[in-house]
Design a protein around this motif. Sequence first.
Motif, PDB file in Angstrom:
ATOM      1  N   VAL A  58       0.894  -1.372   0.022  1.00  0.00           N
ATOM      2  CA  VAL A  58       0.039   0.056   0.045  1.00  0.00           C
ATOM      3  C   VAL A  58       0.958   1.133   0.018  1.00  0.00           C
ATOM      4  O   VAL A  58       1.684   1.340   0.748  1.00  0.00           O
ATOM      5  N   SER A  60      -0.400   4.481  -0.458  1.00  0.00           N
ATOM      6  CA  SER A  60      -1.247   5.335   0.154  1.00  0.00           C
ATOM      7  C   SER A  60      -2.615   5.077   0.460  1.00  0.00           C
ATOM      8  O   SER A  60      -2.943   4.373  -0.424  1.00  0.00           O
ATOM      9  N   GLY A  61      -3.409   5.593   1.292  1.00  0.00           N
ATOM     10  CA  GLY A  61      -4.681   5.059   1.411  1.00  0.00           C
ATOM     11  C   GLY A  61      -4.499   4.107   2.801  1.00  0.00           C
ATOM     12  O   GLY A  61      -3.790   3.362   3.239  1.00  0.00           O
ATOM     13  N   ASN A  62      -5.728   3.817   3.261  1.00  0.00           N
ATOM     14  CA  ASN A  62      -5.953   2.923   4.097  1.00  0.00           C
ATOM     15  C   ASN A  62      -6.956   1.409   3.575  1.00  0.00           C
ATOM     16  O   ASN A  62      -7.902   1.707   2.889  1.00  0.00           O
ATOM     17  N   VAL A  63      -6.113   0.388   4.010  1.00  0.00           N
ATOM     18  CA  VAL A  63      -6.454  -0.825   3.418  1.00  0.00           C
ATOM     19  C   VAL A  63      -6.275  -2.048   4.599  1.00  0.00           C
ATOM     20  O   VAL A  63      -5.355  -1.890   5.283  1.00  0.00           O
ATOM     21  N   ARG A  73      -7.619  -2.135  -4.270  1.00  0.00           N
ATOM     22  CA  ARG A  73      -8.000  -0.963  -5.435  1.00  0.00           C
ATOM     23  C   ARG A  73      -9.416  -0.428  -5.139  1.00  0.00           C
ATOM     24  O   ARG A  73      -9.665   0.699  -5.498  1.00  0.00           O
ATOM     25  N   SER A  75     -10.944   0.324  -2.625  1.00  0.00           N
ATOM     26  CA  SER A  75     -11.142   1.074  -1.427  1.00  0.00           C
ATOM     27  C   SER A  75     -10.320   2.389  -1.985  1.00  0.00           C
ATOM     28  O   SER A  75     -10.380   3.560  -1.037  1.00  0.00           O
ATOM     29  N   GLY A  76      -9.810   2.653  -3.202  1.00  0.00           N
ATOM     30  CA  GLY A  76      -9.270   3.677  -3.612  1.00  0.00           C
ATOM     31  C   GLY A  76      -7.707   3.958  -3.312  1.00  0.00           C
ATOM     32  O   GLY A  76      -7.059   5.017  -3.498  1.00  0.00           O
ATOM     33  N   ALA A  77      -7.146   3.016  -2.537  1.00  0.00           N
ATOM     34  CA  ALA A  77      -5.722   3.233  -2.245  1.00  0.00           C
ATOM     35  C   ALA A  77      -4.887   2.984  -3.321  1.00  0.00           C
ATOM     36  O   ALA A  77      -5.206   2.197  -4.240  1.00  0.00           O
TER      37      ALA A  77
END
Length: 145
Positions: A58, A60-63, A73, A75-77
């Motif tokens: 990851v 960037s973003g929260n997964v 993917r 989740s928009g990360a």
Amino acid sequence: MIKEFREFIARGNVMDMAVGIIIGAAFTAIVSSMVDDLINPIIGLFTGGIDFSNMYLVMSGNVPDGASLQAARDSGAAVFAYGSFLMAVLNFLIVAWVVFLLVKAVNRARDMAIAKKEEEAPAPTGPSQEELLAQIRDLLAARAA
């Protein structure tokens, strides 16, 4: 323009290309089946069924931990999907190896057929090169005398 198109289609190289494309599509089905149905199960036995396609980092973003690549993917990360790349490279190498083996087998069969034809061909009759050269030498010697 229709006449030019008809002439273009009727050319031998266009027909050869069409046959090549059709045979290539059939060959693709054979190679895909060989890889998917024969080679990959054997590789799965040795690797314990490891699937690299869901391996990612990851950026960037929260997964959530353990989420699939598709879920990450979705989740928009921003994900670095190195596993998908590794699987694509591995599949390419397997397909290339299978194509190499198939081409090698076809070439071997063709060479055997050519060798068999050469064996069946009658041996040339007549004098050998040495006999011809001896005759030429004798003619030249008789002419010089």
